[in-house]
Motif scaffolding. Structure first.
Motif, short mmCIF file in Angstrom:
data_model
loop_
_atom_site.label_atom_id
_atom_site.label_comp_id
_atom_site.label_asym_id
_atom_site.label_seq_id
_atom_site.Cartn_x
_atom_site.Cartn_y
_atom_site.Cartn_z
N UNK A 190 7.86 8.06 1.11
CA UNK A 190 7.12 6.73 1.13
C UNK A 190 6.46 6.49 2.65
N UNK A 191 5.25 6.06 2.57
CA UNK A 191 4.57 5.54 3.93
C UNK A 191 3.59 4.68 3.28
N UNK A 241 0.22 16.46 0.11
CA UNK A 241 0.16 16.11 -1.25
C UNK A 241 0.58 14.60 -1.31
N UNK A 242 -0.01 13.66 -1.79
CA UNK A 242 -0.13 12.23 -1.95
C UNK A 242 0.25 11.96 -3.34
N UNK A 243 1.26 11.12 -3.63
CA UNK A 243 1.51 10.46 -5.07
C UNK A 243 1.07 8.89 -4.75
N UNK A 244 0.46 8.55 -5.78
CA UNK A 244 0.13 6.96 -5.70
C UNK A 244 0.80 6.51 -7.29
N UNK A 245 0.92 5.25 -7.30
CA UNK A 245 1.42 4.57 -8.48
C UNK A 245 0.88 5.25 -9.79
N UNK A 258 0.90 -1.45 0.14
CA UNK A 258 0.09 0.03 -0.09
C UNK A 258 0.85 1.17 0.01
N UNK A 259 2.04 1.21 -0.20
CA UNK A 259 3.15 2.35 -0.18
C UNK A 259 2.60 3.46 -1.19
N UNK A 295 7.50 -0.05 -6.52
CA UNK A 295 7.95 0.88 -7.13
C UNK A 295 7.92 2.36 -6.36
N UNK A 296 6.90 2.51 -5.84
CA UNK A 296 6.80 3.64 -4.81
C UNK A 296 7.97 3.65 -3.82
N UNK A 297 8.19 2.70 -3.13
CA UNK A 297 9.55 2.56 -1.89
C UNK A 297 10.52 2.85 -2.91
N UNK A 298 10.76 2.32 -4.28
CA UNK A 298 12.04 2.51 -4.98
C UNK A 298 12.52 3.74 -5.67
N UNK A 299 11.30 4.38 -5.73
CA UNK A 299 11.40 5.74 -6.33
C UNK A 299 11.92 6.64 -4.90
N UNK A 300 11.51 6.41 -3.92
CA UNK A 300 11.68 7.29 -2.66
C UNK A 300 13.48 6.73 -2.12
N UNK A 301 13.68 5.52 -2.23
CA UNK A 301 14.92 4.91 -1.99
C UNK A 301 15.80 5.89 -2.93
N UNK A 302 15.55 5.80 -4.25
CA UNK A 302 16.36 6.56 -5.29
C UNK A 302 16.48 7.98 -5.08
#
Ligand code: FES
Ligand code: FES
Length: 163
Positions: free
Chosen positions: A56-57, A71-75, A48-49, A107-114
Motif C-alpha cells: 500500500x502507498x 503493477x498497481x491495484x486500486x479499489x 488515496x491508498x 480497505x486497500x490499507x486493510x488488505x495490505x495489513x492482513x
C-alpha cells in the motif's frame, strides 16, 4: 512529457504524462478510476491508498512516472469475477463505513495489513490503520470489519497484486 507503461488492475496501460503528475491524478484523470479518492493531497488522510507492486502507498505521494513498470491495484481491481474481496465483504457486513469517503483507502490499507499479519490484534489493526483518517470517526466498526475479515480469509492478497 514522459512515457510510462504499467499494469493497473490487471490491464496494461501506456501513456505520456507530465513528470509532475501524481499517481492519483493519473488513475483518476487519465484512467477514470475515480474509486481512488483525494481527501487531502498532502499524504495525511490515506483516502488515496492503492497497492504498488503489492504494497500500500498513498498515491498522492507518488509520481505517475515512479509507477512506470509497476503493477498497481486500486479499489476497483480488488473484486474478482463479480465477487467482493473478503475485506470489502467484511466492511459491508460490519457497517465499516458511513459516508464512504475514506473507505477505498481503508480497505486497500486493510488488505495490505492482513497480508502482512493475517491475525492482528485490535491494537495492531489500529496501528496499521493510523495513516488513514475517517472524518465520520467510524473507527470502531472499521476495526471490527478488519477483525471479521481476518476471521473469514481476508488475509489472502488480491490476485492482481504484484509480489
Ligand atoms: Fe493522499 Fe490524503 S489524498 S493521503
Ligand atoms: Fe466517512 Fe470515513 S466513513 S470519512
Amino acid at each position: 512529457m514522459a512515457r510510462i507503461s504499467l499494469t493497473v488492475d490487471g490491464e496494461k496501460v501506456a501513456d505520456d504524462v507530465e513528470p509532475r503528475m501524481l499517481l492519483v491524478q493519473y488513475l483518476r484523470e487519465k484512467l477514470g478510476k475515480t474509486g481512488t479518492v483525494i481527501g487531502c493531497d498532502t499524504s495525511n488522510c490515506g483516502a488515496c491508498t492503492v497497492h504498488l507492486d503489492g504494497t500500500s502507498v498513498k498515491s498522492c505521494n507518488v509520481l505517475a512516472v515512479q509507477a512506470d513498470g509497476s503493477s498497481v491495484t486500486t479499489i476497483e481491481g480488488l473484486a474478482q469475477g463479480g465477487q467482493l474481496h473478503p475485506v470489502q465483504e467484511a466492511f459491508r457486513e460490519c457497517h465499516g463505513l458511513q459516508c464512504g469517503f475514506c473507505t477505498p483507502g481503508m480497505i486497500m490499507q486493510s488488505v495490505d495489513l492482513l497480508k502482512e499479519n493475517p491475525s492482528p490484534s485490535e491494537e495492531e489493526i489500529r496501528l496499521g490503520l493510523e495513516g488513514n483518517l475517517c472524518r465520520c470517526t467510524g473507527y470502531h466498526n472499521i476495526v471490527r470489519a478488519v477483525q471479521y475479515a481476518a476471521e473469514h480469509g481476508g488475509g489472502a492478497s488480491s490476485a492482481q497484486d504484484g509480489p
